[in-house]
Design an enzyme around this catalytic site. Sequence first.
Site, PDB file in Angstrom:
ATOM      1  N   SER A  37      -6.574   7.049  10.412  1.00 45.49           N
ATOM      2  CA  SER A  37      -5.627   6.721   9.344  1.00 45.49           C
ATOM      3  C   SER A  37      -5.023   7.947   8.672  1.00 45.49           C
ATOM      4  CB  SER A  37      -6.310   5.850   8.292  1.00 45.49           C
ATOM      5  OG  SER A  37      -7.504   6.454   7.835  1.00 45.49           O
ATOM      6  N   ASP A 327      -6.112   7.093  -2.330  1.00 42.25           N
ATOM      7  CA  ASP A 327      -6.898   5.875  -2.439  1.00 42.25           C
ATOM      8  C   ASP A 327      -8.375   6.188  -2.177  1.00 42.25           C
ATOM      9  OD1 ASP A 327      -7.087   6.202   0.307  1.00 42.25           O
ATOM     10  OD2 ASP A 327      -5.767   4.541   0.819  1.00 42.25           O
ATOM     11  N   HIS A 330      -8.120   8.479   1.464  1.00 43.53           N
ATOM     12  CA  HIS A 330      -7.032   9.287   2.019  1.00 43.53           C
ATOM     13  C   HIS A 330      -6.417  10.248   1.010  1.00 43.53           C
ATOM     14  CE1 HIS A 330      -7.195   5.405   4.250  1.00 43.53           C
ATOM     15  NE2 HIS A 330      -7.281   6.258   5.254  1.00 43.53           N
TER      16      HIS A 330
END
Length: 362
Positions: A37, A327, A330
């Site tokens: 991600s 978040d 990340h």
Amino acid sequence: MAQVTLFIVFFFTSLINLKVDKAGAQLAPAAFIFGDSLVDVGNNNYLKLSLDKADFPYNGIDYPGQKATGRFSNGKNAADFLADKLGLGSPPPYLAVNSMPNKSNIYLTGVNFASGGAGIFNGPDDLERSIPLKKQVDYYMNVYQDLVQNLGSTEAQNRLSKSIFTIIIGSNDVLGYVSSDSSLGKSSTPQQYADTRTSSLRDQLTRLHSAGARKFVVSGVPAAGCCPSQRLKDSTLECNADANNLAQLYNADLKPMLQGLQTELGDISYSYFDAYSVFETFLQTPAKYGFTETKAACCGLGTLNAEVPCLPISNYCPNRNDHVFWDLYHPTQAAASILTDNLFDGTGQYTHPVNVRELVAV
């Protein structure tokens, strides 16, 4: 007089165009991105069973058009910034391209295979929710066959040998191992687990080499134990030492693995990026980089904004540039930009044996 005026306009327009071309010079034919991600640009949008998605607000609030694209960020991520520095548009997500009629033309400048939640290892239950590294390389093999078919073997090999292959993965393996419901710790020691992951990564790099890859950018795992979700597990809100230790064990394996692979294959070049050390400097000297918040997420709810993920019901900080974390897991666009600056132009303290700019010139 009209002819003179026309000449002056043409002359200065040419100078402007030359400046633009020089500033945005394309340094490599293509960029191929593999990972999780941290560099996913939307592949998970196409995975129906995936819970790891970022195609909703407030993700993308600082992305052009304030659009949530599937990037786990308030704006651009490391894949975007690296492509910018290479003079390329950010490679599109493979799952958005592979069914397009003009995909062969798109493949020429690269594709992004990264997937949120992906690891070097993924169990059978994960295969519909993310794209593990082996599957990402499988997808690249399809791209390789397409390029050979359309360009011919010699031209395809020439193009790929000058392209940049970036692999940013491993954090999910670390967090999976230290998870309270994981059985991995019972079946292998931290060192055994790190060794097995490094060996598996080596296998995938070898597969990429067999299909034209010659220039690799491989990032170590950052201090995954210091992300808000891991701090939340400790009553003192300190970093998860077990996660950070495992990240360091894996990173310590990477350097000799890459050196050995280069010796064995003979015709590859690589840049190893010490993301862990750069990330540590964010936490130890945040003011140097313009950060004032190193523990809490910008977007979320509860303690450290980490009890509830970044969702449309969440709160988000007004100044994203002063936060290291967007978040639970990340980095913000600001942190990703600084990380990529160090990856591309960093000194030997953070890149080995060369940085990406030097790798391009090899």
